[in-house]
Motif scaffolding. Structure first.
Motif, mmCIF file in Angstrom:
data_model
loop_
_atom_site.group_PDB
_atom_site.id
_atom_site.type_symbol
_atom_site.label_atom_id
_atom_site.label_comp_id
_atom_site.label_asym_id
_atom_site.label_seq_id
_atom_site.Cartn_x
_atom_site.Cartn_y
_atom_site.Cartn_z
ATOM 1 N N LEU A 243 0.825 -1.210 0.000
ATOM 2 C CA LEU A 243 0.000 0.000 0.000
ATOM 3 C C LEU A 243 0.861 1.262 0.000
ATOM 4 C CD1 LEU A 243 -2.828 1.278 0.218
ATOM 5 C CD2 LEU A 243 -2.592 1.155 2.696
ATOM 6 N N THR A 244 1.856 1.309 0.869
ATOM 7 C CA THR A 244 2.664 2.517 1.007
ATOM 8 C C THR A 244 3.489 2.802 -0.245
ATOM 9 O OG1 THR A 244 2.857 1.981 3.353
ATOM 10 C CG2 THR A 244 4.282 3.702 2.524
ATOM 11 N N ASN A 245 4.064 1.759 -0.830
ATOM 12 C CA ASN A 245 4.917 1.982 -2.001
ATOM 13 C C ASN A 245 4.116 2.183 -3.286
ATOM 14 O OD1 ASN A 245 7.890 1.725 -1.171
ATOM 15 N ND2 ASN A 245 6.907 0.061 -0.077
ATOM 16 N N THR A 246 2.895 1.626 -3.343
ATOM 17 C CA THR A 246 2.007 1.940 -4.461
ATOM 18 C C THR A 246 1.663 3.424 -4.430
ATOM 19 O OG1 THR A 246 1.051 -0.285 -4.478
ATOM 20 C CG2 THR A 246 -0.239 1.462 -5.510
ATOM 21 N N ARG A 247 1.414 3.936 -3.238
ATOM 22 C CA ARG A 247 1.126 5.370 -3.075
ATOM 23 C C ARG A 247 2.297 6.219 -3.571
ATOM 24 N NH1 ARG A 247 2.506 9.085 0.791
ATOM 25 N NH2 ARG A 247 1.047 10.802 1.144
ATOM 26 N N THR A 248 3.529 5.831 -3.211
ATOM 27 C CA THR A 248 4.714 6.579 -3.648
ATOM 28 C C THR A 248 4.850 6.569 -5.165
ATOM 29 O OG1 THR A 248 5.868 6.029 -1.588
ATOM 30 C CG2 THR A 248 7.219 6.748 -3.449
ATOM 31 N N LEU A 249 4.642 5.407 -5.782
ATOM 32 C CA LEU A 249 4.766 5.294 -7.233
ATOM 33 C C LEU A 249 3.694 6.091 -7.969
ATOM 34 C CD1 LEU A 249 5.704 1.530 -7.745
ATOM 35 C CD2 LEU A 249 7.083 3.516 -8.403
ATOM 36 N N LEU A 250 2.454 6.016 -7.487
ATOM 37 C CA LEU A 250 1.359 6.723 -8.154
ATOM 38 C C LEU A 250 1.534 8.238 -8.069
ATOM 39 C CD1 LEU A 250 -1.714 4.562 -7.043
ATOM 40 C CD2 LEU A 250 -0.620 4.612 -9.291
ATOM 41 N N ASP A 259 -6.285 11.673 -8.710
ATOM 42 C CA ASP A 259 -6.836 11.234 -7.423
ATOM 43 C C ASP A 259 -7.786 10.052 -7.612
ATOM 44 O OD1 ASP A 259 -5.431 13.169 -6.106
ATOM 45 O OD2 ASP A 259 -7.103 14.595 -6.005
ATOM 46 N N GLY A 260 -8.597 10.096 -8.671
ATOM 47 C CA GLY A 260 -9.550 9.017 -8.905
ATOM 48 C C GLY A 260 -8.868 7.679 -9.157
ATOM 49 N N VAL A 261 -7.812 7.700 -9.980
ATOM 50 C CA VAL A 261 -7.064 6.470 -10.284
ATOM 51 C C VAL A 261 -6.402 5.940 -9.021
ATOM 52 C CG1 VAL A 261 -5.087 5.528 -11.542
ATOM 53 C CG2 VAL A 261 -6.689 7.071 -12.695
ATOM 54 N N TYR A 266 -6.076 2.093 -4.301
ATOM 55 C CA TYR A 266 -6.082 1.910 -2.850
ATOM 56 C C TYR A 266 -7.200 0.964 -2.411
ATOM 57 C CZ TYR A 266 -3.092 6.093 -2.932
ATOM 58 O OH TYR A 266 -2.100 6.997 -3.185
ATOM 59 N N ILE A 267 -8.384 1.139 -3.015
ATOM 60 C CA ILE A 267 -9.530 0.282 -2.655
ATOM 61 C C ILE A 267 -9.237 -1.173 -3.002
ATOM 62 C CG2 ILE A 267 -11.935 -0.259 -3.219
ATOM 63 C CD1 ILE A 267 -12.354 2.803 -3.587
ATOM 64 N N VAL A 268 -8.690 -1.400 -4.208
ATOM 65 C CA VAL A 268 -8.376 -2.770 -4.632
ATOM 66 C C VAL A 268 -7.339 -3.396 -3.693
ATOM 67 C CG1 VAL A 268 -7.300 -4.164 -6.450
ATOM 68 C CG2 VAL A 268 -8.956 -2.377 -7.052
ATOM 69 N N ILE A 269 -6.306 -2.625 -3.344
ATOM 70 C CA ILE A 269 -5.264 -3.147 -2.443
ATOM 71 C C ILE A 269 -5.850 -3.488 -1.074
ATOM 72 C CG2 ILE A 269 -3.163 -2.526 -1.172
ATOM 73 C CD1 ILE A 269 -2.348 -0.880 -3.666
ATOM 74 N N PHE A 270 -6.709 -2.606 -0.545
ATOM 75 C CA PHE A 270 -7.332 -2.872 0.759
ATOM 76 C C PHE A 270 -8.166 -4.155 0.718
ATOM 77 C CE2 PHE A 270 -6.729 1.628 2.212
ATOM 78 C CZ PHE A 270 -6.153 1.311 3.434
ATOM 79 N N LEU A 271 -8.926 -4.344 -0.353
ATOM 80 C CA LEU A 271 -9.769 -5.539 -0.464
ATOM 81 C C LEU A 271 -8.924 -6.815 -0.546
ATOM 82 C CD1 LEU A 271 -12.524 -4.253 -2.934
ATOM 83 C CD2 LEU A 271 -12.764 -4.689 -0.482
#
Length: 306
Positions: A243-250, A259-261, A266-271
């Motif tokens: 989650l944290t590194n996906t945020r950094t890359l995006l 923001d929408g993408v 984030y929702i998919v990763i949480f699920l």
């Protein structure tokens, strides 16, 4: 002061996970330092300097609890130190704009590996007791040390699952040996960063805060390694890292997603993360029930047949 306290708590939490799972102190700490805008090379250098103290204390604690195989420590630790020094000097030569997304990709890959490995397979136990050969441990140490320095963590995520997957060393000794040998890796990486960076960007207060938190947690983690289910912990840590590194890359210049993408990711990763945790917990409870049933069957078997 508040930031130092938070860093100490990060160090404490990361070391608890690392000492119980044999991985994730560097990955977790570096990920959080990157999230607050630290230079990638400086973040890795800061974590490795703190790890000199935390790995020393952790190694001593694991040794006291009988969790260390010294032959494995020597065979993997020395090549690991060579790889760590090479990785540190390599990362020091990259620009911040290049290093940040590169490090996030490495960390993200490690997070995916941790999540999939522990959620799907748990801890293999076949071939237990067979010797681990130098021709396996030396290349493993070299690669793990290089990844550890360039990714700000990776010694445990690369080394621990590989040894566990061999099924030749019991989990507690795998974790204890990896944690103990990491001292050599941390020293070599720190020397490499000082050669490449000097003291540029390294905050002594941050190093001390991470160190204090890790030192407090190290003996507790060495004791917990016998009690905490690694399968569940691996799924939890893997999800945090992803989650944290996906945020950094995006958010990086490479992608710069809207923001929408980002929210969709984030929702998919949480699920997926929630599903992985639920699966790991169910699998662990099922294993416990099977173990209790097997023990009960043995206790109720007749002593002999006439």
């Amino acid at each position: 002061m508040r930031q130092l306290v938070l860093l100490a708590l990060v160090g404490l939490g990361a070391q608890l996970v690392d000492g119980a799972l044999g991985m994730a102190y560097g990955v977790t700490s570096t990920t959080l330092l990157l999230a607050i805008g630290t230079n990638p090379a400086a973040a890795s250098a800061t974590v490795h300097l703190a790890e000199i103290g935390t790995t020393l204390v952790s190694g001593l604690a694991h040794w006291r609890f009988g969790n260390v195989d010294w032959k494995v420590v020597a065979k993997i630790g020395i090549p690991g130190a060579v790889g760590a020094f090479a990785g540190a000097t390599f990362l020091s030569g990259l620009s911040t704009e290049t290093a940040a997304p590169v490090m996030s990709i490495i960390l993200l890959s490690l997070g995916l590996y941790i999540l999939v490995r522990f959620t799907s397979f748990g801890l293999p136990k076949h071939n237990l007791g067979k010797p681990l050969r130098k021709r396996f441990l030396a290349p493993l140490g070299l690669v793990a040390g290089f990844v550890d320095s360039t990714g700000g963590g990776g010694w445990g995520p690369v080394g621990t699952p590989a040894i566990l997957a061999s099924g030749r060393l019991e989990p507690r000794k795998t974790i204890g040996s990896i944690d103990t040998s990491e001292f050599l890796v941390a020293v070599a990486a720190s020397i490499g960063f000082f050669v490449g960076l000097g003291s540029e960007g390294i905050d002594a207060g941050w190093v001390f805060a991470l160190l204090i938190g890790g030192v407090i947690a190290a003996p507790i983690a060495a004791w917990l390694v016998r009690h905490v289910p690694p399968r569940v912990l691996g799924s939890a840590v893997g999800g945090i890292i992803i989650l944290t590194n996906t945020r950094t890359l995006l958010r990086s210049d490479w992608i710069d997603a809207s923001d929408g993408v980002r929210n969709i990711f984030y929702i998919v990763i949480f699920l997926v993360w929630a599903a992985a945790l639920a699966y790991s917990i169910r699998a662990y409870l099922a294993e416990r029930r099977e173990e209790r049933a097997a023990t009960s069957d043995k206790e109720t078997e007749p002593e002999g047949v006439a």
